[in-house]
Structure formats: C-alpha cells, structure tokens
Design an enzyme around this catalytic site. Structure first.
Site, PDB file in Angstrom:
ATOM      1  N   LYS A  52       1.513 -21.304 -36.918  1.00  0.00           N
ATOM      2  CA  LYS A  52       1.622 -19.855 -37.099  1.00  0.00           C
ATOM      3  C   LYS A  52       2.198 -19.200 -35.842  1.00  0.00           C
ATOM      4  O   LYS A  52       3.031 -18.302 -35.928  1.00  0.00           O
ATOM      5  CB  LYS A  52       0.246 -19.266 -37.443  1.00  0.00           C
ATOM      6  CG  LYS A  52      -0.167 -19.552 -38.880  1.00  0.00           C
ATOM      7  CD  LYS A  52      -1.647 -19.338 -39.121  1.00  0.00           C
ATOM      8  CE  LYS A  52      -2.021 -19.825 -40.516  1.00  0.00           C
ATOM      9  NZ  LYS A  52      -3.458 -19.817 -40.767  1.00  0.00           N
ATOM     10  N   GLN A  96      -8.930 -17.758 -38.996  1.00  0.00           N
ATOM     11  CA  GLN A  96      -8.646 -19.092 -39.535  1.00  0.00           C
ATOM     12  C   GLN A  96      -9.903 -19.683 -40.177  1.00  0.00           C
ATOM     13  O   GLN A  96     -10.958 -19.747 -39.545  1.00  0.00           O
ATOM     14  CB  GLN A  96      -8.136 -20.007 -38.409  1.00  0.00           C
ATOM     15  CG  GLN A  96      -7.740 -21.389 -38.872  1.00  0.00           C
ATOM     16  CD  GLN A  96      -6.559 -21.379 -39.836  1.00  0.00           C
ATOM     17  OE1 GLN A  96      -5.569 -20.701 -39.607  1.00  0.00           O
ATOM     18  NE2 GLN A  96      -6.686 -22.120 -40.912  1.00  0.00           N
ATOM     19  N   ASP A 119      -3.925 -12.153 -44.820  1.00  0.00           N
ATOM     20  CA  ASP A 119      -4.241 -13.348 -45.606  1.00  0.00           C
ATOM     21  C   ASP A 119      -4.412 -13.013 -47.091  1.00  0.00           C
ATOM     22  O   ASP A 119      -4.374 -13.899 -47.937  1.00  0.00           O
ATOM     23  CB  ASP A 119      -5.530 -13.997 -45.090  1.00  0.00           C
ATOM     24  CG  ASP A 119      -5.273 -15.307 -44.348  1.00  0.00           C
ATOM     25  OD1 ASP A 119      -4.218 -15.921 -44.593  1.00  0.00           O
ATOM     26  OD2 ASP A 119      -6.126 -15.712 -43.543  1.00  0.00           O
TER      27      ASP A 119
END
Length: 282
Positions: A52, A96, A119
């Site tokens: 990322k 995460q 997300d």
C-alpha cells in the site's frame, strides 16, 4: 483458449489515471493523504501495508504510517483514530485487519469517520451501497467490477453466482452485481448441491477460502470465472480457490492467481482515497 484477465495491467492503468488526478490536485495546492494503522507484526499484514505504501508513493499520495506494537490497548487505538478523524489533511484512514484478539474489530471500524472509510467497511458505507447511495465500496468487490468492465465483459442480464457470503467480498459483490443489472445468486457452505447451482453461472465469482476447491465440474462451458482466493499449494506456489489448470479450458475468461484480483484491491483503495480527497476539496 480463455481470455486471461490481467489484473496487473488493469490495476496499473487505474494507478496511472489516479497519478494524473493527484498531479492536477497538487497543481491546485491540494494534497491527498492516507493514514495506515498496523497493530502487531502479522507477516501477511506487513506485506499488504508495504504494498500500500508503494502504491501511495507511485501515485503521489502521502502515506502516514502508524505501526503500533501488539500490546497497544483498544483504547489507545480508538484515541488515535479519533485524532485522525479530526485532521483535515487526512483523507483516508485504514486499519489493517486482522487486529490482535484483545480488540473488537467492529468497534474499531465503527470509530472511523465514514467520510474517511476508504476500506468501505463502515456500516454507513455498507448501508449506502445496499440502497444505491454514493459511498465507499469495499475494495476487492469494486476491483472485480473494474476487471469485468475494462475487459469488456457484459454483466447486464447475466447469471452471476457468488460462492461466499463474507462482509468483505461476498455480500458487497452481490450488491454491486445487482447494480450492474446481473441476476445474482449467493451460495455458501450450507448450499445444497453447490455444483448444480454454479453450473448455471455466466459469471462465477469464487471467494470461499478453500484451496483449489472449484474444479471443471462446477463450471459451465464459456463461463467467466473470477478467483478471489489466495493460498499456497503443496509445492508452496500461490494458488486460488479455483483449480486453474482444470477450469481454464472451459472458460471464456478467467483471472489467474497471482496477478488477477489481488492487485486490484490496492488499486481501488487508492481510488477511494483520491475520491475522498476530491470530496473534501470540493
């Protein structure tokens, strides 16, 4: 021979488009930034976070990294999220997953400002998707839609069967395919005679988490097969939920593993981040 859907190339195309958008924003004195929070040292999570960061660097997105020890308390993580929610110069917040066992993932996801939920996991984002309102869409399903569109694979009127009903892939995938006017069937571990259902699919999307589970018996001739799985086989090579060598000869198009769906997830995360910046800067 089937068309091999090249997720590496399509994700690169998207990143190049985003790079240009970010360049134009910078010319107007506006920047794009993503805060990435990693708790603990889960090896797979560390790899994802590194990828990322690389994607951010390529596109021109400022990457703010918060790498916290496994011993971080839930309260400390919630405090950090609230701080980032309040920062106008942070466009996206990504925590995460998975988190350490002493943390409540639902509580953490709900703490993120929906306007920064790149997300697409916040209940408000999911609710917006379910009733057709604008909002962030979970990155893997959004990436699959782009794979299909950019490969000129029609969805309207097609029978789409999804194997898997997770909140991250299966459910949002079904909603997105409905948005594209496909006829959608969601199957799962309790589905009776699964192969008879999947053999009706014009588009078969497999997100069940079982290595090489789907064989040629599950696929009708000429189907499009999208494999979301990621595993290691007996020779330690990457493979998916689909037995690629067995299934590919029956398909009109198929995604490989690796190089299919995987690269799209990060590309769409970057897409959501730039979209957030555009909304903030309007």
């Amino acid at each position: 021979m089937p068309t091999i859907i090249d997720g590496k190339k399509i994700s690169q195309d998207i990143k190049d488009e985003l790079r240009e958008q970010v360049r134009l924003l910078k010319e107007q004195g506006k920047k794009v930034s993503l805060a990435v929070i990693l708790v603990g040292e889960d090896p797979a999570s560390c790899v994802y976070v590194r990828n990322k960061k690389k994607a951010c660097e390529y596109i021109g997105i400022e990457s703010l990294s918060y790498e916290l020890p496994e011993t971080t308390t839930e309260e400390e993580l919630l405090t950090l999220i609230q701080e980032l929610n309040g920062k106008n110069d942070v466009n996206g917040i990504l925590v995460q997953l998975p988190l350490p066992k002493h943390m409540d993932e639902d509580k953490i996801i709900k703490a993120i400002d929906p306007a920064k939920d790149v997300d697409g996991f916040h209940p408000q984002s999911v609710g917006a998707l379910s009733i057709g309102l604008p909002g962030f869409v979970s990155c893997t399903p959004a990436g699959i839609i782009q794979l299909l569109k950019r490969s000129n694979i029609p969805m309207e009127g097609k029978n789409c069967v999804i194997i898997g009903r997770s909140n991250i892939v299966g459910k949002p995938m079904a909603l997105l395919m409905l948005r594209e006017n496909a006829t959608v069937t969601v199957t799962h571990s309790r589905t009776k005679d699964l192969s008879s259902v999947t053999r009706e699919a014009d588009i078969l999307i497999v997100a069940m988490g079982k290595r090489k589970f789907v064989t040629a018996d599950y696929v009708k001739d000429g189907a499009v097969v999208i494999d979301v799985g990621m595993h290691r086989d007996e020779n330690n090579k990457l493979c998916g939920d689909v037995d690629y060598d067995d299934v590919a000869p029956k398909c009109s198009a198929i995604t490989p593993v690796p190089g299919g769906v995987g690269p799209m997830t990060i590309a769409m995360l970057m897409y959501n981040c730039v979209a957030s910046a555009n909304m903030t800067n309007e």
